[in-house]
Scaffold this motif. Sequence first.
Motif: not given
Length: 368
Positions: A35-37, A39-40, A42-43, A85, A89
């Motif tokens: 989930t951390a990857e 998030k990146q 998505r940015i 996404l 997620q």
Amino acid sequence: MSESSSTPAAPVIDEATIGDAVDAALAAIAAAATTAELKQVRIEHVGDASVLSSANRAIKDLPKEQKAAAGKLVGQGKGRVQKQLAARQQELAAAEEEAALAAETVDVTLPTDRRPRGAAHPLTTLRHRIEDVFVGMGWEIAEGPEIEAEWFNFDALNFDADHPARQMQDTFYVAPEGSGRVLRTHTSPVQARALLERGVPLYIACPGTVFRTDELDATHTPVFHQVEGLAIDKGLTMAHLVGTLDTLAKALFGGEPVTRLRPSYFPFTEPSAEMDFRCFSCEARNGLDHEADPGCRVCGGTGWIEMGGCGMVNPAVLRAVGVDPEEHQGFAFGLGIERILMLRNGVPDMHDIVEGDVRFSQHYGTEI
């Protein structure tokens, strides 16, 4: 000299550019492993600086007839990315939760302590050790009531009616006034009861709680613990008393203790003595030919530690409980268990013993 423009070029809004941006975003989404990857991702692909977001902002600058087609193209592409996404997620979050649960799984069939492990109070542990010493010598352990009749606490033990120990400043009397009952000031009444109930010969140790009107300070407390011993038989002498106390001192403090008797006075013994043993902490422990350490906190620089009162049982006490002193003799002694604990384990203050801090007990929890 020509002047270069600092205005960024307007993004290109066509099917190829938007399609490439969408494909790159979907590939990055599929490649995200946590989930951390994600998030990146998505940015980078739908954030303010991304191709899709820049194209969406540029629609307002297009000719009116091109806005509808461009808006549809960008909106559909961004929608596909957002949908993917959300799905990824949910998938990654579920996988991470499952992994966390697997890592933290508890086997409920295994035995476990639901409460923190405690420890017996060191006074209790020491009392049991003392009892074991006497049982090992063939003695019995005797107990009696803590609320005691004055006759057992004083009269049977040869205390005169005007003896200072009977006064209110030394003894807790039980209401109402004149009840003749007290909180026992020593465990000697147990000895008188045992002689009346069992007769002679008799070898008993009497551990228990006693009460005196002392103020709580570093070395005194109004509620404390004693162990008293009584041996009544034919032919007993002071030598038997010394041998018994030497055995107890050796069991509690180790080594080969050097002891001595100092003349003293107690109503219930005659002759009476205070028994001391050579300090086990400083140079005095090496024998009588070694000087004590003047700064020793255990013996106070004297080389000797007071163990307790003792002596041969007064004939008047034997007669009070129906024993013929011409036929049977005996000895008795009394020791403070708190004092033994303070000497044996280096406890500097009585408050540490009585305040009930569990850490004090846990410190001694592994003693065997």
